[in-house]
Design an enzyme around this catalytic site. Structure first.
Site, PDB file in Angstrom:
ATOM      1  N   ASP A   1       0.856  -1.177   0.000  1.00  0.00           N
ATOM      2  CA  ASP A   1       0.000   0.000   0.000  1.00  0.00           C
ATOM      3  C   ASP A   1       0.895   1.230   0.000  1.00  0.00           C
ATOM      4  OD1 ASP A   1      -2.773   1.320   0.647  1.00  0.00           O
ATOM      5  OD2 ASP A   1      -1.377   2.175   2.094  1.00  0.00           O
TER       6      ASP A   1
ATOM      7  N   GLU B   1       0.830   5.637   0.489  1.00  0.00           N
ATOM      8  CA  GLU B   1       0.129   6.864   0.827  1.00  0.00           C
ATOM      9  C   GLU B   1       0.740   7.977  -0.020  1.00  0.00           C
ATOM     10  OE1 GLU B   1      -2.521   7.011   2.739  1.00  0.00           O
ATOM     11  OE2 GLU B   1      -2.372   4.871   3.216  1.00  0.00           O
TER      12      GLU B   1
ATOM     13  N   HIS C   1      -4.956   4.582   7.540  1.00  0.00           N
ATOM     14  CA  HIS C   1      -4.334   5.250   6.396  1.00  0.00           C
ATOM     15  C   HIS C   1      -2.817   5.389   6.580  1.00  0.00           C
ATOM     16  CE1 HIS C   1      -7.988   6.113   4.159  1.00  0.00           C
ATOM     17  NE2 HIS C   1      -8.539   6.476   5.288  1.00  0.00           N
TER      18      HIS C   1
ATOM     19  N   ASP D   1      -2.497  -0.642   6.936  1.00  0.00           N
ATOM     20  CA  ASP D   1      -3.538  -0.897   5.939  1.00  0.00           C
ATOM     21  C   ASP D   1      -3.358  -2.236   5.236  1.00  0.00           C
ATOM     22  OD1 ASP D   1      -4.635   1.484   6.650  1.00  0.00           O
ATOM     23  OD2 ASP D   1      -4.423   2.459   4.701  1.00  0.00           O
TER      24      ASP D   1
END
Length: 248
Positions: free
Chosen positions: A18, A20, A165, A170
């Protein structure tokens, strides 16, 4: 697939990842990767074998908000002293290249951002052995019982807490959501005439308890479905054509 050697080490493993990013607020702005997180899991039992996460300083530091508008807490100060993408590219490449990629909405978002980041530093991107996009898989297999199928909604549905987040949190939540969904779908396929369609009403389960007289009585309890390590099927590519291009 070009650039992928089926015999290379780690080719059978799954990497959940993941990222950000910054959030563009006007036309012409681009996404900048601010954090990368990944876990490598064994496909036979979904045991976590390795994990890695890092904040990343973008080339345009002014694109990062002074105060985070989300709960992730990633501010300009937080990434000011972080390594640039070129400093962590080798590690990210070694984690992703030749493995099966898994994540939520990665095909439309994370994969694109990874390719952009490697292009920025003049390097070829890693190549996957296949992609499992849980947004597409769960939308098709699990239906709309969890609402908009965003990770936060799925986590709430299964009582897993709030989405943070942050990349590493996550991806671990993503794995737990998949386990829970797989368990529910397995049970429904085992007793289709009883369980199919039960998700449309408040989720309850019937359990048995012993009364003082020794007889069995039934009671209904709110279901908090437990996870059970399922077998995850591999897909070369799971497209998802609905929704926005942003993270979910």
């Amino acid at each position: 697939m070009e650039g992928f050697n089926p015999g290379q080490e780690g080719s059978a493993e799954i990497v959940f990842f993941d990222i950000e990013t910054t959030v563009p607020n006007r036309a012409g702005q681009r996404f900048w990767v601010l954090e990368f997180g990944a876990i490598v899991v064994c496909p036979r039992n979904l045991v976590e074998l390795e994990s890695y996460s890092t904040l990343i300083k973008p080339k345009d530091l002014s694109a990062v908000a002074l105060r985070s508008g989300r709960c992730d807490g990633i501010t300009r100060d937080a990434v000011a002293d972080a390594p640039g993408f070129e400093d962590v590219a080798d590690k990210i490449f070694s984690l992703l290249n030749g493995r099966i990629w898994a994540g939520h909405n990665i095909q439309r978002f994370d994969c694109v951002r990874i390719k952009e980041a490697f292009s920025d530093i003049g390097r070829p991107p890693p190549v996957s052995a296949g992609i499992i996009d849980s947004l597409g898989v769960l939308t098709e297999k699990f239906g709309k019982r969890a609402g908009n199928m965003k990770m936060a909604s799925l986590a709430t549905y299964f009582g897993l807490g709030q989405q943070k987040h942050r990349s590493l949190d996550d991806v671990r939540m993503n794995l737990e959501v998949l386990k829970h969904c797989a368990t529910v779908l397995f049970l429904e396929s085992s007793l289709p005439s009883i369980l199919n369609g039960s998700w449309q009403s408040p989720p309850t389960i019937t359990t048995r308890s012993r009364s003082s007289a020794g007889k069995s009585t039934c009671r209904e309890e709110t279901s908090r479905k437990s996870s059970s390590p399922p077998s995850v099927g591999y897909q070369r590519s799971v497209p998802y054509t609905r929704g926005s291009l942003g993270k979910v």
